[in-house]
Design a protein around this motif. Structure first.
Motif, PDB file in Angstrom:
ATOM      1  N   GLU A 292       9.401   0.354 -33.339  1.00 33.67           N
ATOM      2  CA  GLU A 292      10.326   1.207 -32.766  1.00 33.67           C
ATOM      3  C   GLU A 292      10.756   0.592 -31.698  1.00 33.67           C
ATOM      4  O   GLU A 292      12.076   0.689 -31.091  1.00 33.67           O
ATOM      5  CB  GLU A 292       9.794   2.557 -32.758  1.00 33.67           C
ATOM      6  N   LEU A 293      10.192   0.075 -30.662  1.00 29.93           N
ATOM      7  CA  LEU A 293      10.310  -0.442 -29.498  1.00 29.93           C
ATOM      8  C   LEU A 293      10.951  -1.908 -29.364  1.00 29.93           C
ATOM      9  O   LEU A 293      11.284  -2.592 -28.395  1.00 29.93           O
ATOM     10  CB  LEU A 293       9.306  -0.537 -28.422  1.00 29.93           C
ATOM     11  N   GLY A 294      11.116  -2.369 -30.688  1.00 32.24           N
ATOM     12  CA  GLY A 294      11.764  -3.895 -30.813  1.00 32.24           C
ATOM     13  C   GLY A 294      10.637  -4.867 -30.654  1.00 32.24           C
ATOM     14  O   GLY A 294      11.046  -6.222 -30.244  1.00 32.24           O
TER      15      GLY A 294
ATOM     16  N   LYS B 250      -1.323  12.750 -30.865  1.00 32.49           N
ATOM     17  CA  LYS B 250      -1.141  12.918 -29.422  1.00 32.49           C
ATOM     18  C   LYS B 250      -1.222  11.208 -28.973  1.00 32.49           C
ATOM     19  O   LYS B 250      -0.908  10.811 -27.926  1.00 32.49           O
ATOM     20  CB  LYS B 250      -2.414  13.505 -28.866  1.00 32.49           C
ATOM     21  N   LEU B 251      -1.985  10.487 -29.823  1.00 28.86           N
ATOM     22  CA  LEU B 251      -2.299   8.922 -29.405  1.00 28.86           C
ATOM     23  C   LEU B 251      -0.651   8.255 -29.541  1.00 28.86           C
ATOM     24  O   LEU B 251      -0.268   7.789 -28.662  1.00 28.86           O
ATOM     25  CB  LEU B 251      -2.968   8.390 -30.442  1.00 28.86           C
ATOM     26  N   ARG B 252       0.208   8.753 -30.473  1.00 31.95           N
ATOM     27  CA  ARG B 252       1.372   8.151 -30.631  1.00 31.95           C
ATOM     28  C   ARG B 252       2.219   8.585 -29.452  1.00 31.95           C
ATOM     29  O   ARG B 252       3.047   7.685 -29.072  1.00 31.95           O
ATOM     30  CB  ARG B 252       2.026   8.790 -31.988  1.00 31.95           C
ATOM     31  N   LYS B 253       2.271  10.173 -28.875  1.00 25.35           N
ATOM     32  CA  LYS B 253       2.995  10.261 -28.000  1.00 25.35           C
ATOM     33  C   LYS B 253       2.706   9.641 -26.600  1.00 25.35           C
ATOM     34  O   LYS B 253       3.611   9.183 -25.939  1.00 25.35           O
ATOM     35  CB  LYS B 253       2.822  11.906 -27.597  1.00 25.35           C
ATOM     36  N   GLN B 254       1.249   9.609 -26.426  1.00 25.12           N
ATOM     37  CA  GLN B 254       1.059   8.926 -25.332  1.00 25.12           C
ATOM     38  C   GLN B 254       1.379   7.162 -25.160  1.00 25.12           C
ATOM     39  O   GLN B 254       1.344   6.657 -24.152  1.00 25.12           O
ATOM     40  CB  GLN B 254      -0.494   9.069 -24.743  1.00 25.12           C
ATOM     41  N   LEU B 255       1.006   6.606 -26.466  1.00 28.02           N
ATOM     42  CA  LEU B 255       1.111   5.374 -26.648  1.00 28.02           C
ATOM     43  C   LEU B 255       2.863   4.604 -26.454  1.00 28.02           C
ATOM     44  O   LEU B 255       2.881   3.706 -25.769  1.00 28.02           O
ATOM     45  CB  LEU B 255       0.828   4.804 -27.874  1.00 28.02           C
ATOM     46  N   LEU B 256       3.548   5.588 -26.807  1.00 22.89           N
ATOM     47  CA  LEU B 256       5.138   5.171 -26.565  1.00 22.89           C
ATOM     48  C   LEU B 256       5.286   5.135 -25.133  1.00 22.89           C
ATOM     49  O   LEU B 256       6.058   4.336 -24.524  1.00 22.89           O
ATOM     50  CB  LEU B 256       5.827   6.281 -27.466  1.00 22.89           C
TER      51      LEU B 256
ATOM     52  N   ILE C  36       3.117   4.706 -22.641  1.00 23.17           N
ATOM     53  CA  ILE C  36       2.648   3.515 -21.791  1.00 23.17           C
ATOM     54  C   ILE C  36       3.224   2.206 -22.248  1.00 23.17           C
ATOM     55  O   ILE C  36       3.363   1.503 -21.489  1.00 23.17           O
ATOM     56  CB  ILE C  36       1.151   3.810 -22.005  1.00 23.17           C
ATOM     57  N   ALA C  37       3.664   2.422 -23.342  1.00 21.55           N
ATOM     58  CA  ALA C  37       4.103   0.881 -23.956  1.00 21.55           C
ATOM     59  C   ALA C  37       5.342   0.796 -23.362  1.00 21.55           C
ATOM     60  O   ALA C  37       5.639  -0.415 -22.881  1.00 21.55           O
ATOM     61  CB  ALA C  37       4.220   0.912 -25.471  1.00 21.55           C
ATOM     62  N   VAL C  38       6.272   1.724 -23.036  1.00 23.61           N
ATOM     63  CA  VAL C  38       7.533   1.469 -22.547  1.00 23.61           C
ATOM     64  C   VAL C  38       7.359   0.943 -21.001  1.00 23.61           C
ATOM     65  O   VAL C  38       8.232   0.287 -20.437  1.00 23.61           O
ATOM     66  CB  VAL C  38       8.515   2.659 -22.800  1.00 23.61           C
ATOM     67  N   LYS C  39       6.483   1.798 -20.405  1.00 24.25           N
ATOM     68  CA  LYS C  39       6.301   1.622 -18.956  1.00 24.25           C
ATOM     69  C   LYS C  39       5.448   0.387 -18.611  1.00 24.25           C
ATOM     70  O   LYS C  39       5.904  -0.290 -17.610  1.00 24.25           O
ATOM     71  CB  LYS C  39       5.525   2.976 -18.432  1.00 24.25           C
ATOM     72  N   ASP C  40       4.306   0.018 -19.083  1.00 25.81           N
ATOM     73  CA  ASP C  40       3.462  -1.113 -18.878  1.00 25.81           C
ATOM     74  C   ASP C  40       3.583  -2.397 -19.813  1.00 25.81           C
ATOM     75  O   ASP C  40       3.214  -3.536 -19.211  1.00 25.81           O
ATOM     76  CB  ASP C  40       2.210  -0.308 -18.889  1.00 25.81           C
ATOM     77  N   TRP C  41       3.876  -2.176 -20.964  1.00 24.22           N
ATOM     78  CA  TRP C  41       3.475  -3.425 -21.851  1.00 24.22           C
ATOM     79  C   TRP C  41       4.961  -3.856 -22.163  1.00 24.22           C
ATOM     80  O   TRP C  41       4.959  -4.995 -22.619  1.00 24.22           O
ATOM     81  CB  TRP C  41       3.080  -3.044 -23.288  1.00 24.22           C
ATOM     82  N   LYS C  42       6.132  -3.262 -22.244  1.00 27.27           N
ATOM     83  CA  LYS C  42       7.354  -3.704 -22.731  1.00 27.27           C
ATOM     84  C   LYS C  42       8.038  -4.945 -21.771  1.00 27.27           C
ATOM     85  O   LYS C  42       7.761  -4.626 -20.284  1.00 27.27           O
ATOM     86  CB  LYS C  42       8.216  -2.779 -23.145  1.00 27.27           C
TER      87      LYS C  42
END
Length: 182
Positions: A57-59, A168-174, A176-182
């Motif tokens: 979803e984040l490309g 809940k994992l999906r919500k938090q993962l999204l 963190i992924a946008v903020k720290d991993w992408k």
């Protein structure tokens, strides 16, 4: 003496701004092989598919390890040279190990910096959900060139069943992924 203090202050500010810039760059994740380190096949499948969907979803190009290995096969086969070549041919240079760290809210990031083979060989004692728990902590370890490049713990609280854990994992993962991993 004043000049020395000014110089020290200037170096401190400069070093702090460089640290902030380095942290704001994030992991710059472009592709990843998601490896769920869970004993139950259904837990491993759920974890890998959900994490892969979030990255897609984040490309971010993401492949679950279940696409590389047969169901029930030991994940440590991914560390073999022939398997690494197959994965590299698919354009993957980053590996993500996901596991349940435990069922408490007080886990802190580990100070151990394992290599990929050691981390892949480590077992996992915890299922995705256990009755009478309210919090699950997940461990995310990213590896490139055999070395750990990122480590995070995601805590999911107020969970009452397996589906609530995944939601809940999906919500938090999204986040963190946008903020720290992408």
């Amino acid at each position: 003496m004043k000049n020395i203090l000014y110089l020290f202050f200037a170096l401190t500010v400069l070093s702090a701004s460089n640290l902030t810039l380095a942290q704001s760059k994030g992991l710059q994740l472009k592709n990843v092989l998601v490896i769920g380190q869970l004993d139950k096949p259904e837990d491993r499948y759920s974890m890998e598919i959900n994490v892969t969907e979030i990255f897609t979803e984040l490309g971010i190009k993401a492949i679950p390890s279940l696409n590389m290995l047969k169901l029930g096969t030991d994940a440590s086969l991914i560390a073999t040279d022939s398997m690494k070549q197959v994965i590299a041919a698919k354009g993957i240079d980053t590996y993500l190990l996901v596991s349940v760290r435990g069922y408490d809210k007080i886990f802190k990031a580990t100070t151990m910096n394992d290599d990929f083979n050691t981390a892949l060989g480590a077992g996992n004692l915890f299922p995705l959900y256990r009755d009478e728990i309210v919090s699950v902590s997940f461990e995310f370890k990213f590896f490139r060139n055999g070395a750990m490049v990122q480590y995070d713990i995601i805590k999911c609280g107020n969970v009452s069943n397996r589906d609530a854990v995944i939601k809940k994992l999906r919500k938090q993962l999204l986040k963190i992924a946008v903020k720290d991993w992408k």
